[in-house]
Design a protein around this motif. Structure first.
Motif, PDB file in Angstrom:
ATOM      1  N   LEU A  19       3.647  15.775  -3.166  1.00 31.32           N
ATOM      2  CA  LEU A  19       2.241  15.742  -2.776  1.00 31.32           C
ATOM      3  C   LEU A  19       2.103  15.347  -1.305  1.00 31.32           C
ATOM      4  O   LEU A  19       1.342  15.943  -0.545  1.00 31.32           O
ATOM      5  N   LYS A  20       2.896  14.367  -0.895  1.00 35.44           N
ATOM      6  CA  LYS A  20       2.868  13.902   0.491  1.00 35.44           C
ATOM      7  C   LYS A  20       3.243  15.031   1.435  1.00 35.44           C
ATOM      8  O   LYS A  20       2.555  15.274   2.430  1.00 35.44           O
ATOM      9  N   VAL A  21       4.323  15.729   1.088  1.00 32.88           N
ATOM     10  CA  VAL A  21       4.806  16.803   1.953  1.00 32.88           C
ATOM     11  C   VAL A  21       3.789  17.944   1.998  1.00 32.88           C
ATOM     12  O   VAL A  21       3.508  18.508   3.057  1.00 32.88           O
ATOM     13  N   ASP A  22       3.204  18.272   0.850  1.00 32.31           N
ATOM     14  CA  ASP A  22       2.233  19.366   0.800  1.00 32.31           C
ATOM     15  C   ASP A  22       0.968  19.050   1.591  1.00 32.31           C
ATOM     16  O   ASP A  22       0.407  19.892   2.271  1.00 32.31           O
ATOM     17  N   GLY A  50       9.580  -2.576   8.900  1.00 37.61           N
ATOM     18  CA  GLY A  50      10.123  -2.163   7.600  1.00 37.61           C
ATOM     19  C   GLY A  50       9.142  -1.385   6.755  1.00 37.61           C
ATOM     20  O   GLY A  50       8.961  -1.657   5.565  1.00 37.61           O
ATOM     21  N   VAL A  51       8.494  -0.411   7.360  1.00 34.60           N
ATOM     22  CA  VAL A  51       7.552   0.444   6.637  1.00 34.60           C
ATOM     23  C   VAL A  51       7.821   1.877   7.072  1.00 34.60           C
ATOM     24  O   VAL A  51       7.914   2.137   8.261  1.00 34.60           O
ATOM     25  N   GLY A  52       7.956   2.781   6.120  1.00 37.88           N
ATOM     26  CA  GLY A  52       8.262   4.165   6.480  1.00 37.88           C
ATOM     27  C   GLY A  52       7.670   5.146   5.494  1.00 37.88           C
ATOM     28  O   GLY A  52       6.768   4.817   4.720  1.00 37.88           O
ATOM     29  N   GLY A  53       8.213   6.347   5.514  1.00 38.39           N
ATOM     30  CA  GLY A  53       7.698   7.422   4.673  1.00 38.39           C
ATOM     31  C   GLY A  53       7.758   7.108   3.187  1.00 38.39           C
ATOM     32  O   GLY A  53       6.920   7.544   2.406  1.00 38.39           O
ATOM     33  N   ASP A  54       8.762   6.326   2.812  1.00 42.61           N
ATOM     34  CA  ASP A  54       8.875   5.881   1.426  1.00 42.61           C
ATOM     35  C   ASP A  54       7.617   5.161   0.963  1.00 42.61           C
ATOM     36  O   ASP A  54       7.232   5.236  -0.197  1.00 42.61           O
ATOM     37  N   HIS A  55       7.032   4.420   1.882  1.00 43.16           N
ATOM     38  CA  HIS A  55       5.839   3.660   1.520  1.00 43.16           C
ATOM     39  C   HIS A  55       4.677   4.595   1.203  1.00 43.16           C
ATOM     40  O   HIS A  55       3.884   4.325   0.307  1.00 43.16           O
ATOM     41  N   ILE A  56       4.587   5.682   1.948  1.00 45.03           N
ATOM     42  CA  ILE A  56       3.503   6.639   1.671  1.00 45.03           C
ATOM     43  C   ILE A  56       3.671   7.182   0.254  1.00 45.03           C
ATOM     44  O   ILE A  56       2.737   7.227  -0.538  1.00 45.03           O
ATOM     45  N   THR A  57       4.914   7.575  -0.057  1.00 42.08           N
ATOM     46  CA  THR A  57       5.203   8.112  -1.384  1.00 42.08           C
ATOM     47  C   THR A  57       4.887   7.081  -2.457  1.00 42.08           C
ATOM     48  O   THR A  57       4.254   7.378  -3.469  1.00 42.08           O
ATOM     49  N   ASN A  58       5.317   5.868  -2.201  1.00 44.03           N
ATOM     50  CA  ASN A  58       5.100   4.812  -3.186  1.00 44.03           C
ATOM     51  C   ASN A  58       3.610   4.506  -3.358  1.00 44.03           C
ATOM     52  O   ASN A  58       3.142   4.258  -4.466  1.00 44.03           O
ATOM     53  N   ASP A  59       2.866   4.545  -2.257  1.00 39.59           N
ATOM     54  CA  ASP A  59       1.421   4.305  -2.334  1.00 39.59           C
ATOM     55  C   ASP A  59       0.766   5.357  -3.236  1.00 39.59           C
ATOM     56  O   ASP A  59      -0.039   5.024  -4.109  1.00 39.59           O
ATOM     57  N   LEU A  60       1.130   6.613  -2.994  1.00 34.37           N
ATOM     58  CA  LEU A  60       0.547   7.686  -3.806  1.00 34.37           C
ATOM     59  C   LEU A  60       0.908   7.494  -5.271  1.00 34.37           C
ATOM     60  O   LEU A  60       0.077   7.613  -6.158  1.00 34.37           O
ATOM     61  N   SER A  61       2.171   7.169  -5.485  1.00 32.83           N
ATOM     62  CA  SER A  61       2.653   7.021  -6.846  1.00 32.83           C
ATOM     63  C   SER A  61       1.941   5.881  -7.564  1.00 32.83           C
ATOM     64  O   SER A  61       1.560   5.999  -8.720  1.00 32.83           O
TER      65      SER A  61
END
Lengths: 395, 400
Positions: B255-258, B231-242
């Motif tokens: 930012l993640k995509v860039d 239960g860990v995905g790309g959303d987590h990366i975004t949330n971590d950055l945020s």
């Protein structure tokens, strides 16, 4: 006390927060609260609801509920660490507006050893200058606890800017001391409270010999993150020699000869208005006679308008293990690495204007707030890996 | 003439995707309609807001209907979620009389006994896939029928998940007025869409890097050796950055995509990264290394969890064809190289195979799951024996 600081109040280092972590820390907060409430904001942090229930601190934060079910960590420092990580968002909010955080913890237990380093780092990352005051376990508490405490000491040295250790062993000096245990603890806590108040007063007012936030910060930087805390006071006509003898009788000075080898030293003197220059001179001479010439010295002398025939002296003795002369170059190269993140908390403190940026609504657990957490091996994977791994932002 | 259109639907954490396709006579899949809608009300592959999720599903279906000019009234639904786990179950039966020929009935009996795992009451079996037969002490028997032995055993991969969470996904679909023909684990569907027979033969890992979950399927020793979802995905990366940088979610996503994920071992000079103001956010300058550290830590951890699974099951050294990355996360810059270094195997991006028609759906790794569902639909009438007993029960619940 703080009232005495009012007239000359020019550069109050803004907001100081006293934080107690774990059983020992919360007890200390409770004991200090009565005497420090007038100048410091207090927060008690524990995992055990029953401990917090009995505490008088105005703010209380329970951490790690999903991990401990609201009970103690049972001395498990890893559980303590995870508990703090679990609630780091809550903790971060606590430190958002603090410039100086004084963290009190007893090392050797679960939260003191495990959670305190995480909390110290969180506070530091929020831009606060963090001084951790930690008690070390009694020798009779056993080797395991001592090792746990030792590990925690190195983590705390990394996490905050300064660590002041108070070995519990000092409480039973001299060895034939027959004071009741409660009194021994209370005296130690009183000394801590008085010492904190002294430094706070000096930082907050115009002094005869000035001591400001940046002096303190520099001194702590020179201490390589660890120092001893020695406080003594005396009243009456012969207060100067009395204070000096009390300081010299302190186990840290008498037995460990911390002054001889110290890399940095802070002497804070707070006296009543009739303080004589000769008194200050005799005490300072007495203390510094043994101190190495290269040691970084900071001094502050201030007056307390409310006291009569009184003199209090605080010594912060930095890194007694390091011989200043030989280690000096090493320290210099090291300092930026360790302390460079001392991002402008000091400049921030006194001079900071209100933050121009619009405060965002706090992102708590972010988008995973209302979802069942993804937990693996006891770790809440919804929290940023970056934070769980103890990484920190470069400054 | 082509067979009637089939519809694949995936209610993902970041997007809801619907595909309409027709099977051509040459076995190719012709995509005639694509519907896609940003997801709301879905977290980690699970429904958290029924009404919002329903609106998204309806939008995606409408789009697909318009483009394909067909009316959708049934679909194959992909399932995911960190609750989906795989377990290996083994069944044994004696051959009576001993040392006689093994019959089809013996195979059914032994598979039935392997399927009869006792799951916690809140869980249900999604798939039970047979892996290999054992005749006496002989391993790796593909088809034991007609062989002689005293004892027949089989190992099966049982994929199971939490019943209510699965039913909630299906309920959204049925509330949109669509019958559910079948549903299947998204990871299996992705594998079905992208893998070549050679890759399956040499052993490989299919990693579907979704917004909310990371699904994995392992082909080894000529069977599906392992599958599951984290239960860990790309959303987590975004949330971590945020969370760490304290920037708004949408800004963090950009930012993640860039930035993508940093190349392991690459020495990139640290440089300021300016984040533009937006909404109530005043803008900020952050450090390149910080952003990189936040993203890399998360991606590395997630991949490491999959690798740990492989090691635990002693499968890490039998991935002859390496890892095939699908899902939106495969688009992250440098993902292939990064994954290779963590998983210690070559990694490539997997794109749907043998598909023609609308280009968006035929090219992107993010469409692997939906295309796989269509493939799954194509196989339905004559399902091959290797992955049996799939999903009729659920389908029945919602068809009545």
């Amino acid at each position: 006390m703080s009232e005495s600081a009012q007239p000359g109040k020019i550069r109050l280092p803004a907001r100081v927060l006293l934080v107690g972590v774990g059983g020992m820390g919360v007890n200390a907060i409770d004991a200090l609260h009565g005497s420090t409430a007038d100048f410091m904001d207090c927060v008690a942090i524990d995992s055990d609801q029953s401990v917090l229930d009995q505490c008088h601190a105005p703010r209380q934060i329970q951490i790690g509920v999903p991990l401990t079910q609201g009970h103690s960590t049972g001395g498990d420092s890893d559980l303590g660490r995870r508990a703090a990580i679990n609630d780091f968002v809550k903790l971060r909010e606590v430190f958002t507006h603090s410039d100086l955080v004084i963290l009190l913890a007893g090392l050797g237990g679960g939260l003191g050893s495990g959670a305190a380093p995480v909390i110290a780092q969180t506070a530091r990352d929020e831009g606060a200058l963090v001084i951790t005051v930690a008690t070390l376990p009694f020798n009779f508490e056993g080797k395991e606890r001592a090792q746990e405490a030792e590990a925690a000491v190195s983590r705390l040295r990394e996490a905050g800017q300064a660590l002041v250790t108070l070995p519990n062993e000092y409480l039973c000096m001299p060895p034939h001391d027959q004071r009741p245990i409660e009194e021994a603890f209370r005296v130690a806590l009183d000394q801590l409270a008085d010492g904190l108040r002294l430094i706070w007063t000096l930082l907050g007012q115009r002094n005869l010999i000035n001591l400001d936030f940046i002096n303190l910060k520099n001194m702590l930087e020179h201490s390589q993150g660890a120092c001893r805390f020695v406080y003594a006071e005396a009243s009456g006509a012969s207060r100067a020699p009395l204070v000096l003898s009390r300081l010299q009788a302190h186990p840290a000075i008498q037995q460990e000869e911390a002054l001889k080898s110290c890399g940095s030293l802070l002497i804070g003197v707070l006296g009543s208005t009739d303080l004589a220059l000769a008194d200050v001179q005799s005490v300072v001479h007495g203390i510094t006679a043994e101190v190495h010439a290269n040691a970084h010295r900071v001094m502050g002398v201030g007056l307390d308008e409310h006291a009569r025939q009184h003199m209090g002296v605080l010594l912060l003795i930095g890194d007694p293990a390091a011989a200043p002369a030989e280690r000096a170059p090493v320290r210099e190269t090291k300092a930026p690495v360790k302390v460079a993140p001392a991002r402008p908390s000091a400049q921030r403190g006194p001079k900071r204007i209100e933050q121009p940026e619009l405060e965002l609504p706090t992102i708590s657990k972010g988008r995973f707030k209302n979802v069942e957490p993804t937990v693996m091996d006891g770790e809440d994977l919804d929290l940023p890996t970056f934070i769980r791994r103890g990484l920190r932002l470069s400054r | 003439m082509a067979s009637p259109p089939i519809v694949g639907l995936e209610i993902g954490t970041s997007r809801v995707r619907a595909l309409v396709g027709e099977e051509r006579e040459d076995g190719y899949l012709m995509i005639t309609g694509v519907g896609e809608c940003a997801s709301r009300g879905v977290r980690k592959g699970e429904i958290t807001d029924f009404d919002n999720a329903l609106v998204c599903v309806q939008q995606a279906l409408n789009m697909a209907e318009e483009q394909s000019k067909v009316t959708i009234n049934q679909a194959l639904v992909a399932l995911t979620g960190g609750h989906i786990q795989g377990a290996i179950s083994r069944g044994t039966t004696p051959i009576i009389p001993a040392d006689s020929e093994i019959t089809e009935a013996d195979m059914q009996t032994v598979m039935e006994s392997a399927r009869a795992v006792s799951l916690p009451p809140e869980r249900m079996t999604l798939h039970s896939i047979h892996q290999q037969f054992f005749v006496d002490d002989q391993q790796g028997v593909i088809n034991p029928e007609g062989m002689v032995g005293a004892r027949l055993a089989v190992s099966m991969l049982i994929l199971h998940g939490v019943r209510n969470r699965i039913l909630n996904v299906l309920k959204v679909v049925s509330s949109a007025g669509v019958d559910i023909v079948e549903s299947a684990f998204g990871g299996l569907a992705a594998a079905l869409a992208v893998l070549t027979p050679e890759q399956k033969e040499s052993g490989c890992l299919v990693l579907d890097l979704g917004g909310g979950t990371t699904d994995y399927v392992v082909y080894a020793n000529r069977c599906i050796a392992l599958a599951g979802s984290i239960g860990v995905g790309g959303d987590h990366i975004t949330n971590d950055l945020s969370m760490v940088l304290r920037i708004p979610s949408a800004t963090a996503e950009k930012l993640k995509v860039d930035m993508g994920v940093g190349l392991p071992g690459a020495r990139v000079p640290d440089q300021p990264v300016t984040i533009q103001p937006s909404g109530g956010f005043a803008g900020r300058t952050v450090r390149y290394h910080d952003v990189n550290a936040i993203i890399s830590a998360r991606v590395e951890e997630t991949l490491q969890m999959v690798h740990t699974q492989l090691v635990r099951n002693n499968l890490h050294n039998v991935m002859g064809a390496g890892a095939i990355l699908t899902g939106g996360g495969a688009h992250l810059k440098n993902m292939e190289e990064f994954a290779s270094s963590v998983l210690h195997m070559p990694c490539v991006i997997g794109r749907p195979r043998n598909v023609s028609g609308i280009a968006t759906a035929t090219e992107g790794p993010e469409y692997a799951v939906t295309v796989g569902m269509l493939r799954y639909g194509m196989r339905q009438p004559a399902r091959d024996g290797r992955s049996g007993g799939l999903f009729d029960m659920l389908g029945r619940i919602f068809r009545r």
